[in-house]
Motif scaffolding. Structure first.
Motif, PDB file in Angstrom:
ATOM      1  N   CYS A 245       7.451   0.152  -3.239  1.00  0.00           N
ATOM      2  CA  CYS A 245       7.846  -0.593  -2.042  1.00  0.00           C
ATOM      3  C   CYS A 245       7.362   0.101  -0.778  1.00  0.00           C
ATOM      4  O   CYS A 245       6.940  -0.558   0.184  1.00  0.00           O
ATOM      5  N   ALA A 246       7.409   1.430  -0.764  1.00  0.00           N
ATOM      6  CA  ALA A 246       6.913   2.172   0.402  1.00  0.00           C
ATOM      7  C   ALA A 246       5.418   1.937   0.579  1.00  0.00           C
ATOM      8  O   ALA A 246       4.930   1.765   1.715  1.00  0.00           O
ATOM      9  N   ALA A 247       4.665   1.907  -0.526  1.00  0.00           N
ATOM     10  CA  ALA A 247       3.227   1.645  -0.445  1.00  0.00           C
ATOM     11  C   ALA A 247       2.973   0.225   0.037  1.00  0.00           C
ATOM     12  O   ALA A 247       2.027  -0.033   0.805  1.00  0.00           O
ATOM     13  N   SER A 248       3.801  -0.715  -0.391  1.00  0.00           N
ATOM     14  CA  SER A 248       3.656  -2.099   0.044  1.00  0.00           C
ATOM     15  C   SER A 248       3.905  -2.238   1.543  1.00  0.00           C
ATOM     16  O   SER A 248       3.170  -2.933   2.250  1.00  0.00           O
ATOM     17  N   VAL A 249       4.942  -1.578   2.026  1.00  0.00           N
ATOM     18  CA  VAL A 249       5.235  -1.600   3.470  1.00  0.00           C
ATOM     19  C   VAL A 249       4.080  -0.997   4.258  1.00  0.00           C
ATOM     20  O   VAL A 249       3.658  -1.523   5.302  1.00  0.00           O
ATOM     21  N   ALA A 250       3.526   0.103   3.756  1.00  0.00           N
ATOM     22  CA  ALA A 250       2.463   0.813   4.482  1.00  0.00           C
ATOM     23  C   ALA A 250       1.163   0.018   4.514  1.00  0.00           C
ATOM     24  O   ALA A 250       0.426   0.050   5.512  1.00  0.00           O
ATOM     25  N   THR A 251       0.860  -0.709   3.440  1.00  0.00           N
ATOM     26  CA  THR A 251      -0.427  -1.408   3.338  1.00  0.00           C
ATOM     27  C   THR A 251      -0.351  -2.882   3.705  1.00  0.00           C
ATOM     28  O   THR A 251      -1.376  -3.507   4.013  1.00  0.00           O
ATOM     29  N   GLY A 252       0.847  -3.463   3.629  1.00  0.00           N
ATOM     30  CA  GLY A 252       0.967  -4.899   3.801  1.00  0.00           C
ATOM     31  C   GLY A 252       0.548  -5.685   2.578  1.00  0.00           C
ATOM     32  O   GLY A 252       0.443  -6.921   2.630  1.00  0.00           O
ATOM     33  N   ASN A 253       0.315  -4.999   1.458  1.00  0.00           N
ATOM     34  CA  ASN A 253      -0.079  -5.654   0.207  1.00  0.00           C
ATOM     35  C   ASN A 253       1.122  -5.761  -0.732  1.00  0.00           C
ATOM     36  O   ASN A 253       2.031  -4.913  -0.709  1.00  0.00           O
ATOM     37  N   SER A 254       1.123  -6.756  -1.571  1.00  0.00           N
ATOM     38  CA  SER A 254       2.235  -7.010  -2.468  1.00  0.00           C
ATOM     39  C   SER A 254       2.348  -5.970  -3.559  1.00  0.00           C
ATOM     40  O   SER A 254       1.352  -5.311  -3.931  1.00  0.00           O
ATOM     41  N   VAL A 255       3.555  -5.804  -4.095  1.00  0.00           N
ATOM     42  CA  VAL A 255       3.761  -5.094  -5.353  1.00  0.00           C
ATOM     43  C   VAL A 255       3.437  -6.072  -6.472  1.00  0.00           C
ATOM     44  O   VAL A 255       4.047  -7.146  -6.554  1.00  0.00           O
ATOM     45  N   VAL A 256       2.485  -5.738  -7.305  1.00  0.00           N
ATOM     46  CA  VAL A 256       2.061  -6.632  -8.390  1.00  0.00           C
ATOM     47  C   VAL A 256       2.637  -6.115  -9.698  1.00  0.00           C
ATOM     48  O   VAL A 256       2.380  -4.966 -10.090  1.00  0.00           O
ATOM     49  N   TRP A 257       3.450  -6.945 -10.345  1.00  0.00           N
ATOM     50  CA  TRP A 257       4.043  -6.577 -11.635  1.00  0.00           C
ATOM     51  C   TRP A 257       3.034  -6.854 -12.750  1.00  0.00           C
ATOM     52  O   TRP A 257       2.371  -7.893 -12.747  1.00  0.00           O
ATOM     53  N   CYS A 258       2.934  -5.943 -13.699  1.00  0.00           N
ATOM     54  CA  CYS A 258       1.988  -6.158 -14.786  1.00  0.00           C
ATOM     55  C   CYS A 258       2.476  -5.472 -16.065  1.00  0.00           C
ATOM     56  O   CYS A 258       3.528  -4.848 -16.064  1.00  0.00           O
TER      57      CYS A 258
END
Length: 258
Positions: A245-258
């Motif tokens: 979630c921290a990476a998503s906030v920093a990049t503006g990119n979604s967390v992708v579940w796989c």
């Protein structure tokens, strides 16, 4: 089998990646940075794209800012169970966005809310847990997983599990019939490889392997107990989710579940 997830870096979006030798490149409907060509007739181009993405496209492996093995599915279900016990209304984003199967994503605009909920969870009170244990050593064999109705083993004609009423073996018909149920019992492998289960006033012989057979040897005496849980017991999943979630906030990119 379990849940993995990643967040793409911004190198491609910000023009910092090396030029891709094929195109067009963009985010597909599943949130993956991908070659936006159909597979049919373009397998070679897709191979070239993957070699670029996994090679020298940017400093991030596979162009991922963050990549995590989140948890096995039992761990995910137990965390969802803990969220419910702590009060789903307090964790609406996590309750809605944690997947029930591989695939999908957590949109970047909801990652900040999920991050705040993960921090709030650390101070939550968690309900006690029902667990099957080796009565001699106290080693945990299997917790009660509500969404699975406690079932953790299947075989021809039977299903075994643990719930607040104890350990059970049921027939696999609907409605099931109880073959064995007890809160304390012994198990013994018979010469024909069937399992004898014995409790006070109860005995059953079932064509199943012993519970905890990967131990050396498997436990002979087992019991169902209730134990206290704390939010700290779920660090195994909270911490990788926080990093994603921290990476998503920093990049503006979604967390992708796989």
């Amino acid at each position: 089998m379990g849940l993995d997830a990643f967040v793409n870096c911004r190198c491609w979006q910000d023009g910092l990646a090396t030029p891709c030798p094929v195109g067009p490149v963009g985010f597909d409907e599943d949130g993956h940075l991908a070659l936006l060509q159909p597979w049919e007739g373009s397998a070679s181009a897709h191979d070239t794209f993957y070699a670029w993405m996994s090679g020298d496209a940017c400093p991030h492996p596979l162009m991922e800012q963050s990549s995590e093995a989140v948890s096995n599915w039992t761990g995910v279900r137990l965390f969802q169970q803990a969220l419910r016990s702590a009060g789903t209304a307090r964790f609406p984003t996590l309750a809605a966005c944690l997947p029930d199967a591989n695939g999908g994503w957590l949109p970047a605009e909801r990652a900040a809310a999920a991050l705040a909920e993960l921090d709030a969870f650390r101070d939550s009170r968690i309900a006690d847990e029902v667990v099957l244990v080796d009565e001699v050593t106290g080693r945990e064999m299997m917790p009660y997983v509500e969404v699975y109705r406690g079932v953790f083993g299947y075989g021809p004609g039977w299903r075994a599990g643990v719930d607040p009423g104890g350990f059970f073996v049921h027939t696999d018909v609907d409605p099931p019939a109880t073959l064995f149920r007890a809160t304390r019992f012994t198990q013994r492998v018979l010469p024909d490889d069937r399992l004898e289960l014995v409790a006070e006033g109860s005995r059953a012989i079932v064509p199943m392997r012993p519970v905890g057979e990967h131990g050396s040897p498997p436990p002979e005496r087992l019991a169902v107990r209730t134990r206290a849980r704390s939010a700290g017991d779920f660090a195994y999943i909270v911490e990788p989710l926080r990093r994603l979630c921290a990476a998503s906030v920093a990049t503006g990119n979604s967390v992708v579940w796989c």
